[in-house]
Design a protein around this motif. Structure first.
Motif, PDB file in Angstrom:
ATOM      1  N   SER A 194      59.016  35.696  83.032  1.00 28.26           N
ATOM      2  CA  SER A 194      59.431  37.106  83.682  1.00 28.26           C
ATOM      3  C   SER A 194      58.190  38.054  83.847  1.00 28.26           C
ATOM      4  CB  SER A 194      60.298  37.693  82.685  1.00 28.26           C
ATOM      5  OG  SER A 194      60.739  39.030  82.897  1.00 28.26           O
ATOM      6  N   ALA A 195      57.522  37.766  82.684  1.00 30.30           N
ATOM      7  CA  ALA A 195      56.121  38.716  82.616  1.00 30.30           C
ATOM      8  C   ALA A 195      55.250  38.625  83.911  1.00 30.30           C
ATOM      9  CB  ALA A 195      55.371  38.543  81.410  1.00 30.30           C
ATOM     10  N   VAL A 196      54.954  37.375  84.075  1.00 32.99           N
ATOM     11  CA  VAL A 196      53.939  37.010  85.098  1.00 32.99           C
ATOM     12  C   VAL A 196      54.388  37.402  86.452  1.00 32.99           C
ATOM     13  CG1 VAL A 196      52.921  35.035  86.390  1.00 32.99           C
ATOM     14  CG2 VAL A 196      52.728  35.039  83.721  1.00 32.99           C
ATOM     15  N   GLY A 197      55.842  37.204  86.460  1.00 30.20           N
ATOM     16  CA  GLY A 197      56.568  37.514  88.038  1.00 30.20           C
ATOM     17  C   GLY A 197      56.511  39.183  88.281  1.00 30.20           C
ATOM     18  N   LEU A 198      56.584  40.081  87.058  1.00 27.71           N
ATOM     19  CA  LEU A 198      56.449  41.219  87.184  1.00 27.71           C
ATOM     20  C   LEU A 198      55.086  41.721  87.743  1.00 27.71           C
ATOM     21  CD1 LEU A 198      57.138  44.250  86.808  1.00 27.71           C
ATOM     22  CD2 LEU A 198      56.357  44.179  84.627  1.00 27.71           C
ATOM     23  N   ARG A 199      53.908  41.055  87.437  1.00 28.38           N
ATOM     24  CA  ARG A 199      52.623  41.378  87.765  1.00 28.38           C
ATOM     25  C   ARG A 199      52.650  40.959  89.211  1.00 28.38           C
ATOM     26  NH1 ARG A 199      54.212  42.028  82.638  1.00 28.38           N
ATOM     27  NH2 ARG A 199      52.884  43.339  81.577  1.00 28.38           N
ATOM     28  N   ARG A 200      52.893  39.657  89.532  1.00 22.57           N
ATOM     29  CA  ARG A 200      53.201  39.368  91.099  1.00 22.57           C
ATOM     30  C   ARG A 200      53.754  40.588  91.894  1.00 22.57           C
ATOM     31  NH1 ARG A 200      54.466  33.189  89.418  1.00 22.57           N
ATOM     32  NH2 ARG A 200      52.114  32.659  88.958  1.00 22.57           N
ATOM     33  N   LEU A 201      54.954  41.077  91.262  1.00 23.55           N
ATOM     34  CA  LEU A 201      55.657  41.849  92.133  1.00 23.55           C
ATOM     35  C   LEU A 201      54.816  43.361  92.305  1.00 23.55           C
ATOM     36  CD1 LEU A 201      58.476  43.127  93.313  1.00 23.55           C
ATOM     37  CD2 LEU A 201      58.741  43.801  90.781  1.00 23.55           C
ATOM     38  N   LEU A 202      53.870  43.635  91.334  1.00 25.41           N
ATOM     39  CA  LEU A 202      53.085  44.527  91.259  1.00 25.41           C
ATOM     40  C   LEU A 202      51.956  44.560  92.353  1.00 25.41           C
ATOM     41  CD1 LEU A 202      53.150  45.447  87.241  1.00 25.41           C
ATOM     42  CD2 LEU A 202      54.132  46.712  89.618  1.00 25.41           C
ATOM     43  N   GLY A 203      51.669  43.119  92.658  1.00 21.50           N
ATOM     44  CA  GLY A 203      50.429  42.885  93.522  1.00 21.50           C
ATOM     45  C   GLY A 203      49.290  42.632  92.552  1.00 21.50           C
ATOM     46  N   PHE A 204      49.317  42.508  91.322  1.00 24.87           N
ATOM     47  CA  PHE A 204      48.232  42.257  90.454  1.00 24.87           C
ATOM     48  C   PHE A 204      47.955  40.939  90.341  1.00 24.87           C
ATOM     49  CE2 PHE A 204      49.168  46.762  87.893  1.00 24.87           C
ATOM     50  CZ  PHE A 204      48.656  47.137  89.117  1.00 24.87           C
ATOM     51  N   ASP A 205      47.811  40.234  91.386  1.00 22.25           N
ATOM     52  CA  ASP A 205      47.691  38.701  91.323  1.00 22.25           C
ATOM     53  C   ASP A 205      46.607  38.296  92.169  1.00 22.25           C
ATOM     54  OD1 ASP A 205      48.989  39.240  93.552  1.00 22.25           O
ATOM     55  OD2 ASP A 205      50.517  37.698  93.588  1.00 22.25           O
ATOM     56  N   GLU A 206      45.439  39.235  92.692  1.00 20.82           N
ATOM     57  CA  GLU A 206      44.398  38.741  93.405  1.00 20.82           C
ATOM     58  C   GLU A 206      43.549  37.847  92.573  1.00 20.82           C
ATOM     59  OE1 GLU A 206      44.821  41.790  91.933  1.00 20.82           O
ATOM     60  OE2 GLU A 206      44.730  43.339  93.531  1.00 20.82           O
ATOM     61  N   PRO A 207      43.233  36.534  93.160  1.00 17.21           N
ATOM     62  CA  PRO A 207      42.443  35.647  92.560  1.00 17.21           C
ATOM     63  C   PRO A 207      41.154  35.976  91.792  1.00 17.21           C
ATOM     64  CG  PRO A 207      43.201  34.781  94.598  1.00 17.21           C
ATOM     65  CD  PRO A 207      43.234  36.544  94.623  1.00 17.21           C
ATOM     66  N   GLN A 208      40.535  37.183  92.300  1.00 17.55           N
ATOM     67  CA  GLN A 208      39.205  37.529  91.756  1.00 17.55           C
ATOM     68  C   GLN A 208      39.428  38.805  90.908  1.00 17.55           C
ATOM     69  OE1 GLN A 208      37.482  34.392  91.890  1.00 17.55           O
ATOM     70  NE2 GLN A 208      36.021  36.098  91.534  1.00 17.55           N
ATOM     71  N   GLY A 209      40.837  39.261  90.672  1.00 19.79           N
ATOM     72  CA  GLY A 209      40.924  40.646  90.446  1.00 19.79           C
ATOM     73  C   GLY A 209      41.418  40.413  88.748  1.00 19.79           C
ATOM     74  N   ALA A 210      41.909  41.421  88.040  1.00 21.89           N
ATOM     75  CA  ALA A 210      42.126  41.386  86.703  1.00 21.89           C
ATOM     76  C   ALA A 210      43.306  41.926  86.246  1.00 21.89           C
ATOM     77  CB  ALA A 210      40.928  41.961  85.734  1.00 21.89           C
ATOM     78  N   CYS A 211      44.341  41.638  85.193  1.00 26.17           N
ATOM     79  CA  CYS A 211      45.402  42.357  84.923  1.00 26.17           C
ATOM     80  C   CYS A 211      45.971  42.046  83.496  1.00 26.17           C
ATOM     81  CB  CYS A 211      46.445  42.209  86.036  1.00 26.17           C
ATOM     82  SG  CYS A 211      47.413  40.783  85.916  1.00 26.17           S
ATOM     83  N   ARG A 212      46.877  42.924  83.092  1.00 30.44           N
ATOM     84  CA  ARG A 212      47.348  42.473  81.813  1.00 30.44           C
ATOM     85  C   ARG A 212      48.711  41.782  82.177  1.00 30.44           C
ATOM     86  NH1 ARG A 212      47.056  45.629  76.426  1.00 30.44           N
ATOM     87  NH2 ARG A 212      45.039  44.359  76.931  1.00 30.44           N
ATOM     88  N   LEU A 213      48.815  40.563  82.024  1.00 31.90           N
ATOM     89  CA  LEU A 213      49.841  39.456  82.104  1.00 31.90           C
ATOM     90  C   LEU A 213      51.054  39.788  81.220  1.00 31.90           C
ATOM     91  CD1 LEU A 213      48.362  36.051  83.279  1.00 31.90           C
ATOM     92  CD2 LEU A 213      49.518  37.875  84.763  1.00 31.90           C
ATOM     93  N   VAL A 214      50.771  39.954  79.859  1.00 25.43           N
ATOM     94  CA  VAL A 214      51.731  40.159  78.779  1.00 25.43           C
ATOM     95  C   VAL A 214      51.365  41.362  78.104  1.00 25.43           C
ATOM     96  CG1 VAL A 214      52.828  39.079  76.906  1.00 25.43           C
ATOM     97  CG2 VAL A 214      52.271  37.397  78.847  1.00 25.43           C
ATOM     98  N   PHE A 215      52.222  42.287  77.777  1.00 26.61           N
ATOM     99  CA  PHE A 215      52.027  43.308  77.062  1.00 26.61           C
ATOM    100  C   PHE A 215      53.189  43.522  75.935  1.00 26.61           C
ATOM    101  CE2 PHE A 215      52.359  48.087  76.700  1.00 26.61           C
ATOM    102  CZ  PHE A 215      51.247  48.359  75.920  1.00 26.61           C
ATOM    103  N   SER A 216      52.842  42.695  75.006  1.00 27.99           N
ATOM    104  CA  SER A 216      53.585  42.441  73.665  1.00 27.99           C
ATOM    105  C   SER A 216      54.862  43.096  73.744  1.00 27.99           C
ATOM    106  CB  SER A 216      52.631  43.425  72.948  1.00 27.99           C
ATOM    107  OG  SER A 216      52.998  43.328  71.257  1.00 27.99           O
ATOM    108  N   GLU A 217      55.353  44.301  73.072  1.00 27.44           N
ATOM    109  CA  GLU A 217      56.781  44.928  73.140  1.00 27.44           C
ATOM    110  C   GLU A 217      57.061  45.213  74.618  1.00 27.44           C
ATOM    111  OE1 GLU A 217      55.352  44.813  68.954  1.00 27.44           O
ATOM    112  OE2 GLU A 217      54.708  45.656  70.797  1.00 27.44           O
ATOM    113  N   GLY A 218      56.101  45.520  75.377  1.00 25.73           N
ATOM    114  CA  GLY A 218      56.619  45.947  76.658  1.00 25.73           C
ATOM    115  C   GLY A 218      57.229  45.038  77.541  1.00 25.73           C
ATOM    116  N   ASP A 219      56.855  43.551  77.134  1.00 26.73           N
ATOM    117  CA  ASP A 219      57.582  42.380  77.995  1.00 26.73           C
ATOM    118  C   ASP A 219      58.265  41.802  77.099  1.00 26.73           C
ATOM    119  OD1 ASP A 219      56.094  42.126  80.786  1.00 26.73           O
ATOM    120  OD2 ASP A 219      54.369  42.539  79.589  1.00 26.73           O
ATOM    121  N   GLY A 220      58.821  42.455  75.791  1.00 27.38           N
ATOM    122  CA  GLY A 220      59.669  41.489  74.885  1.00 27.38           C
ATOM    123  C   GLY A 220      58.954  40.414  74.020  1.00 27.38           C
TER     124      GLY A 220
END
Length: 395
Positions: free
Chosen positions: A85-111
């Motif tokens: 579910s957490a990884v799916g949200l980042r894909r929805l946000l468009g934060f899945d560029e191969p050479q990019g960076a993002c927070r995949l799991v944010f503790s309480e924010g992702d349950g």
């Protein structure tokens, strides 16, 4: 039988909104003998099921709740579903560029209280802030590998949280291929490098990414002062995306300044200046020298690490913003931030009101912002809204 944690009668209502932290002071008694990291059921004083979580007898957060369903065990399937579910949200946000960076799991924010996962190109960095999650690293790493398919996974332990949680400080490779000393990433056309072993947090400050973009649009033609600049993120954005005329950054870390200078050269902005300096002293010196700027960025580290230090932190924020306003030209732009979770948005607003009054400046708030959307705020955990970023015009 699963051990049970029974709440005091006066505390059960606190969990009507399913807050994920059960503090030691909320507990009436414990049925059974759970070991640290064991799964437990949390019940009201009348025996009503409240949630299922993980126990830690060393921590003030005695239980971290993960599920409100009595028939949902915290097994591999549960953790996989949460991670997907957490990884799916980042894909929805468009934060899945191969050479990019993002927070995949944010503790309480992702349950997933106590677990932070950042992606830098092909590598994941897992930051553990709960003993129960540290004990499940060997379970979580293969699931992450399957869901994300990275080249490697490394883990880090927050030293302050390690003391609070009774955790062993451990860092290293959890799965796959070890990362190179420096990982190149691309953020909106800017070429950056990340040191997963020595960088701040898990590498760089991902939570300010959207705020750097937002601030940049106000910077055209301005002379920008970037305090607590770290690797120069706000300066690079101001120059690349905002066409700032000049940028001067300060940080107390020689290493951070070296990184900022390298990043500027790497992106063709060798004219950007970065110097070592303590923020309060530097701002006072700049004011005394009569230097003024068209924009000032204040992005300090966390000032309030506990409730006992909250008042001192608010005074520090007041003085910092008063100094920042004092070196701004009329109709200058102030970008001011607080990452202290204990400082509420209203607290920070009040700080700015007081600082503006003391500085004798009229201030318009143009934008009130938070962390990048890959740091979602969970409504059942107000503490997950920690970052405040105000963009203001100062007359």
């Amino acid at each position: 039988m699963t051990p049970q944690v029974v709440l005091k009668a006066s505390r059960a209502r606190t969990f009507a909104t399913r807050h994920p932290w059960v503090l030691d002071a909320s507990i009436e008694r414990i049925v059974g003998e759970p070991a640290d990291g064991d799964e437990v059921e949390v019940l009201s004083d009348k025996g009503k099921f409240i949630g299922r979580g993980l126990y830690n007898g060393h921590s003030r957060i005695r239980v971290r709740l993960y599920s409100g369903r009595p028939d949902e065990p915290l097994d591999v399937a549960f953790w996989r579903a949460r991670l997907e579910s957490a990884v799916g949200l980042r894909r929805l946000l468009g934060f899945d560029e191969p050479q990019g960076a993002c927070r995949l799991v944010f503790s309480e924010g992702d349950g997933l209280s106590g677990l932070i996962v950042d992606r830098y190109a092909g590598w994941l960095v897992v930051q553990l802030t709960a003993l129960a999650m540290q004990k499940r690293l060997s379970l979580l790493a293969p699931v992450l590998a399957e869901v994300v398919q990275p080249r490697g996974i490394v883990f880090r332990t927050d030293r302050i949280m390690a003391r609070a949680e009774g955790m062993e400080v451990r860092e290293g490779l959890a799965w796959g291929e070890p990362p190179p000393p420096r990982i190149p990433i691309v953020d909106g056309g800017l070429h950056l490098e990340v040191d997963l072993a020595e960088g701040q947090k898990t590498g760089i400050y991902l939570d300010q990414r959207e705020n750097r973009r937002a601030a940049a649009k106000y910077m055209a033609g301005r002379r920008v002062l970037d305090m607590f600049c770290y690797q120069g993120g706000f300066s690079l954005a101001a120059r690349a995306w905002g066409q700032a005329a000049e940028c001067l950054g300060y940080d107390s870390s020689d290493k951070a300044i070296a990184e900022a200078r390298a990043a500027a050269c790497r992106n063709g902005f060798s004219e950007l200046r970065f110097e070592t300096g303590e923020a309060f002293q530097t701002l006072q010196q700049l004011y005394d020298q009569g230097q003024r700027f068209g924009a000032v960025v204040l992005d300090p580290p966390k000032f309030a690490r506990g409730r006992k230090s909250l008042e001192e932190a608010l005074r520090a924020y007041h003085w910092l913003n008063r100094l920042g306003m004092s070196v701004l030209e009329p109709e200058g732009i102030l970008v001011t931030c607080s990452c202290s979770g204990l400082v509420t948005r209203q607290d920070f607003f009040n700080v700015l009101v007081g600082a503006a009054h003391q500085a004798g400046r009229d201030v318009q708030v143009l934008e009130q912002r938070g962390a990048s959307p890959d740091h979602p705020v969970a409504l059942n955990c107000p503490e997950s809204e920690y970052l405040k970023c105000f963009i203001c015009r100062v007359h």
